[in-house]
Design a protein around this motif. Sequence first.
Motif, PDB file in Angstrom:
ATOM      1  N   GLN A 140       0.945  -0.979   0.130  1.00 22.38           N
ATOM      2  CA  GLN A 140       0.003  -0.098   0.018  1.00 22.38           C
ATOM      3  C   GLN A 140       0.759   1.246   0.062  1.00 22.38           C
ATOM      4  OE1 GLN A 140      -2.410  -0.356   3.537  1.00 22.38           O
ATOM      5  NE2 GLN A 140      -3.540  -2.271   2.369  1.00 22.38           N
ATOM      6  N   ARG A 141       1.904   1.230   0.501  1.00 21.02           N
ATOM      7  CA  ARG A 141       2.991   2.481   0.525  1.00 21.02           C
ATOM      8  C   ARG A 141       4.313   1.988   0.766  1.00 21.02           C
ATOM      9  NH1 ARG A 141      -0.697   4.717   4.746  1.00 21.02           N
ATOM     10  NH2 ARG A 141      -0.043   6.692   3.883  1.00 21.02           N
ATOM     11  N   PRO A 142       5.453   2.695   0.929  1.00 20.80           N
ATOM     12  CA  PRO A 142       6.697   2.134   1.396  1.00 20.80           C
ATOM     13  C   PRO A 142       6.861   1.303   2.689  1.00 20.80           C
ATOM     14  CG  PRO A 142       6.877   4.329   0.595  1.00 20.80           C
ATOM     15  CD  PRO A 142       5.387   4.120   0.480  1.00 20.80           C
ATOM     16  N   ALA A 143       6.150   1.626   3.510  1.00 25.06           N
ATOM     17  CA  ALA A 143       5.840   1.002   4.820  1.00 25.06           C
ATOM     18  C   ALA A 143       5.761  -0.532   4.592  1.00 25.06           C
ATOM     19  CB  ALA A 143       5.157   1.584   5.835  1.00 25.06           C
ATOM     20  N   SER A 144       4.829  -0.737   3.897  1.00 25.43           N
ATOM     21  CA  SER A 144       4.524  -2.101   3.571  1.00 25.43           C
ATOM     22  C   SER A 144       5.539  -3.092   3.032  1.00 25.43           C
ATOM     23  CB  SER A 144       3.384  -2.235   2.489  1.00 25.43           C
ATOM     24  OG  SER A 144       2.037  -1.507   2.717  1.00 25.43           O
ATOM     25  N   VAL A 145       6.523  -2.419   2.130  1.00 31.51           N
ATOM     26  CA  VAL A 145       7.641  -3.030   1.884  1.00 31.51           C
ATOM     27  C   VAL A 145       8.687  -3.320   2.849  1.00 31.51           C
ATOM     28  CG1 VAL A 145       9.494  -2.880   0.281  1.00 31.51           C
ATOM     29  CG2 VAL A 145       7.333  -1.931  -0.639  1.00 31.51           C
ATOM     30  N   GLY A 205      11.479   6.158   1.610  1.00 32.77           N
ATOM     31  CA  GLY A 205      11.233   4.964   0.873  1.00 32.77           C
ATOM     32  C   GLY A 205      10.774   4.963  -0.501  1.00 32.77           C
ATOM     33  N   LYS A 206      10.504   6.232  -1.135  1.00 31.65           N
ATOM     34  CA  LYS A 206      10.066   6.369  -2.513  1.00 31.65           C
ATOM     35  C   LYS A 206      11.195   5.944  -3.561  1.00 31.65           C
ATOM     36  CE  LYS A 206       6.572   9.893  -0.996  1.00 31.65           C
ATOM     37  NZ  LYS A 206       6.062  11.338  -1.189  1.00 31.65           N
ATOM     38  N   SER A 207      12.180   6.356  -2.951  1.00 33.18           N
ATOM     39  CA  SER A 207      13.613   6.274  -3.952  1.00 33.18           C
ATOM     40  C   SER A 207      14.192   4.827  -3.724  1.00 33.18           C
ATOM     41  CB  SER A 207      14.481   7.370  -3.733  1.00 33.18           C
ATOM     42  OG  SER A 207      13.894   8.598  -4.322  1.00 33.18           O
ATOM     43  N   LEU A 208      14.447   4.633  -2.222  1.00 36.10           N
ATOM     44  CA  LEU A 208      15.025   3.304  -1.988  1.00 36.10           C
ATOM     45  C   LEU A 208      14.492   2.659  -0.661  1.00 36.10           C
ATOM     46  CD1 LEU A 208      17.468   1.362  -2.340  1.00 36.10           C
ATOM     47  CD2 LEU A 208      18.729   2.999  -0.841  1.00 36.10           C
ATOM     48  N   GLY A 210      24.291 -13.853   3.938  1.00 34.19           N
ATOM     49  CA  GLY A 210      23.022 -13.134   4.029  1.00 34.19           C
ATOM     50  C   GLY A 210      22.415 -12.754   2.818  1.00 34.19           C
ATOM     51  N   THR A 211      21.365 -11.967   3.057  1.00 36.77           N
ATOM     52  CA  THR A 211      20.347 -11.472   1.857  1.00 36.77           C
ATOM     53  C   THR A 211      20.442 -10.067   1.901  1.00 36.77           C
ATOM     54  OG1 THR A 211      19.330 -13.343   1.535  1.00 36.77           O
ATOM     55  CG2 THR A 211      18.405 -11.506   0.476  1.00 36.77           C
ATOM     56  N   SER A 212      20.601  -9.243   0.699  1.00 38.54           N
ATOM     57  CA  SER A 212      20.177  -7.797   0.725  1.00 38.54           C
ATOM     58  C   SER A 212      19.232  -7.505  -0.376  1.00 38.54           C
ATOM     59  CB  SER A 212      21.429  -7.135   0.386  1.00 38.54           C
ATOM     60  OG  SER A 212      21.272  -5.818   0.013  1.00 38.54           O
ATOM     61  N   PHE A 213      18.148  -6.680   0.015  1.00 39.78           N
ATOM     62  CA  PHE A 213      17.143  -6.361  -1.045  1.00 39.78           C
ATOM     63  C   PHE A 213      17.119  -4.900  -1.071  1.00 39.78           C
ATOM     64  CE2 PHE A 213      15.121 -10.529  -0.240  1.00 39.78           C
ATOM     65  CZ  PHE A 213      14.663 -11.158  -1.444  1.00 39.78           C
ATOM     66  N   ALA A 214      17.014  -4.457  -2.459  1.00 37.77           N
ATOM     67  CA  ALA A 214      17.168  -3.134  -2.588  1.00 37.77           C
ATOM     68  C   ALA A 214      15.977  -2.840  -3.578  1.00 37.77           C
ATOM     69  CB  ALA A 214      18.524  -2.523  -3.176  1.00 37.77           C
ATOM     70  N   ILE A 215      14.754  -1.998  -3.001  1.00 38.93           N
ATOM     71  CA  ILE A 215      13.730  -1.679  -3.759  1.00 38.93           C
ATOM     72  C   ILE A 215      13.855  -0.395  -4.158  1.00 38.93           C
ATOM     73  CG2 ILE A 215      11.267  -2.075  -3.681  1.00 38.93           C
ATOM     74  CD1 ILE A 215      12.832  -4.625  -3.151  1.00 38.93           C
ATOM     75  N   LYS A 216      13.765  -0.155  -5.327  1.00 39.98           N
ATOM     76  CA  LYS A 216      13.924   1.248  -6.021  1.00 39.98           C
ATOM     77  C   LYS A 216      13.025   1.569  -6.741  1.00 39.98           C
ATOM     78  CE  LYS A 216      19.167   0.408  -6.232  1.00 39.98           C
ATOM     79  NZ  LYS A 216      20.176   0.676  -7.117  1.00 39.98           N
ATOM     80  N   ASN A 217      12.440   3.070  -6.715  1.00 38.66           N
ATOM     81  CA  ASN A 217      11.536   3.507  -7.556  1.00 38.66           C
ATOM     82  C   ASN A 217      10.191   2.962  -7.419  1.00 38.66           C
ATOM     83  OD1 ASN A 217      13.524   5.187  -8.594  1.00 38.66           O
ATOM     84  ND2 ASN A 217      14.041   3.807 -10.121  1.00 38.66           N
ATOM     85  N   LEU A 218       9.666   2.713  -6.256  1.00 36.56           N
ATOM     86  CA  LEU A 218       8.327   2.145  -5.986  1.00 36.56           C
ATOM     87  C   LEU A 218       7.318   2.740  -6.884  1.00 36.56           C
ATOM     88  CD1 LEU A 218       7.306   0.083  -3.876  1.00 36.56           C
ATOM     89  CD2 LEU A 218       6.814   1.595  -2.279  1.00 36.56           C
ATOM     90  N   PHE A 219       6.543   1.903  -7.413  1.00 41.86           N
ATOM     91  CA  PHE A 219       5.248   2.148  -8.219  1.00 41.86           C
ATOM     92  C   PHE A 219       5.677   3.148  -9.382  1.00 41.86           C
ATOM     93  CE2 PHE A 219       3.289   2.624  -3.741  1.00 41.86           C
ATOM     94  CZ  PHE A 219       2.660   1.336  -3.991  1.00 41.86           C
ATOM     95  N   PHE A 220       6.855   2.777 -10.065  1.00 40.46           N
ATOM     96  CA  PHE A 220       7.349   3.335 -11.116  1.00 40.46           C
ATOM     97  C   PHE A 220       6.479   3.238 -12.344  1.00 40.46           C
ATOM     98  CE2 PHE A 220       8.757  -0.750 -12.165  1.00 40.46           C
ATOM     99  CZ  PHE A 220       8.786  -0.529 -13.550  1.00 40.46           C
ATOM    100  N   ASN A 221       5.787   2.157 -12.203  1.00 37.33           N
ATOM    101  CA  ASN A 221       4.899   1.813 -13.661  1.00 37.33           C
ATOM    102  C   ASN A 221       3.378   1.970 -13.143  1.00 37.33           C
ATOM    103  OD1 ASN A 221       4.985  -0.283 -11.676  1.00 37.33           O
ATOM    104  ND2 ASN A 221       5.116  -1.961 -13.269  1.00 37.33           N
TER     105      ASN A 221
END
Length: 621
Positions: free
Chosen positions: A23-28, A52-55, A143-154
């Motif tokens: 629903q928003r960056p907090a959900s991610v 969280g909108k950019s990263l 370990g693991t690293s997740f980088a989520i960029k440009n949320l809702f870009f499409n």
Amino acid sequence: MSSIIQLLPDHVANQIAAGEVVQRPASVVKELLENAVDAKATDIKLIIKDAGKSLVQVIDNGLGMSVTDARLCFERHATSKIRQAEDLFSLHTKGFRGEALASIAAIAHVEMKTKQDQEELGHNIVIEGSKFVSQELAVLPKGTSFAIKNLFFNIPARRNFLKSDIVEHRHIVDEFQRVALAHPNIYFTFYHNGSELFNLPPSNSRQRIVNIFSGKTNEKLVPVQEITEIVSIQGFVSKPEFAKKSRGEQFFFVNNRYIKSGYLHHAIMAAYEGLLKDGCQPSYFLYLDVPPHTIDINIHPTKTEIKFDDEHALYAILRSSIKHSLGQFNVAPVLDFDRDANLDTPYEYKNKDASFPTIQVDGNYNPFSDEKPSKPSYSSSDNFRTKRSETASWESLYVGLKNDTETLVENTEIHFESEEVTASLFDDSDIEKVVNKTYQIHKKYIVNPIKSGMVIVDQQRAHQRVLYEQFLANMTIQQAASQQLLFPLNLFFSKNELELISELKIALANTGFVFEAEAEDHIVISGIPVNVTESEVSLVLEQLLSDLQEGIPENSFSQNDSIAKSMAKSLAVKTGTYLTEKEQENLVNGLFACKDPNVSPFQKPTFITMRVEDLDKKFSI
């Protein structure tokens, strides 16, 4: 004829699922942090940029994934948490639906780096809008690293619905706090735009609470512990004197999962019955451990609501355990039958005999006798001996008084004060005063007669309107009066609250607040508005933070308007307050001097008018 029903493509189905999961960056943030916890990580880092909108990046030192799992985790309904339907009733992990990563990958640019401990090299996978862009080997730590960029870009329409950075950042902080409180044994760090906000080393539950909310949190906490066959309860509740207007510091954890429950909240409020002021909320951090088969957590997409098998028993146990803790630590009033040492006889008087006063009576005294003794026939003790002056009879005091008075009047002009007696009970001016007099009804309404009838004013709403326009005018012209404090106030807040106050500092200064200093866990105030007392400062700021919990408006006018409304609501005279006649008149005059006296700042009517004709109709029945 062609069929109407068709299967949706995967990328469309993933975007639809993202509407529920993301629903928003907090959900991610929530999904990635919970995955890191399930991966048995002991050190988790959260890095965000632009709320969280950019990263949004989460780095953990957990188990990592193989190349097959790394590809498969982005498929819909792919999960390692359950194998069959019966596993839904014995869950010990966070997520289990297998839609989170697939939904996130459908609406953002995702870069995942993962490596297992036994492998020499890790895997770097890049996905954009559900499409695999690249996959290659890389030298990575365990370990693991997740980088989520440009949320809702499409999905630009969805991106436009996001709130301001302040609001989105606060939601992220809330999700971070919930996960960090549920797992005090994990090292958490949180970075926003390059600055460190939280650094939480492994500790016990109490220390984790203090590290997150800082201030004087440790003094507020009362431990709660109860173990039964139905539920095991551990945690802390706050002392009644530290209750706040807002409901920010209230956390329920069931099997280390944060939940929301109005039913359990009511049980806590019932335990505090009679201990809290009106409108105040206690803080609590409660960890409930129940058998997994007695709850159903799959009733809400975000899994923050749980259905319990035996809610009534859980309600009673929770209420009684909190009542017991409040009484055990002398927070609630109790009957104390122990002897109070302050009522004991002082040590130096303990073995002394009490001294009795001696009285001697003249047995020959006759009040009806004409003869008056020149000297008293009785004698007092030496300690209480008094001397009586002999005076002549009282008639001698008035001898020659008349002649002296006449001589005095002849030589001196004397003015005597006397009450003026009028022919009627009220003169013309008094009648006018009586007509314009105000009356208070039930300590709630003020009645003021007018020519056409009468005006009935709601005192609380009227005062809100008066204060609102005063604060708004002061903030607009930036010339508010301030009263300096002899001793500055030190007010303690959490980091999140201090950040909000710093955003409002300029607007609050225009209302009359003077901020002397700002520390890590408190602020120092040396000046306050003229119509605010020293004891009301903390209440006003708490109410302001509570009203702005959804975020601070972007433009200055909306910001000033929100602050003026909140402060007017806090400082306005409340229903049930007695007002003197002068206070009533001042309030009515102040209301009708406002630019918009008809409604309160919250668009509710401040007064009604009743005409004489309306009253005549009532009596004509």
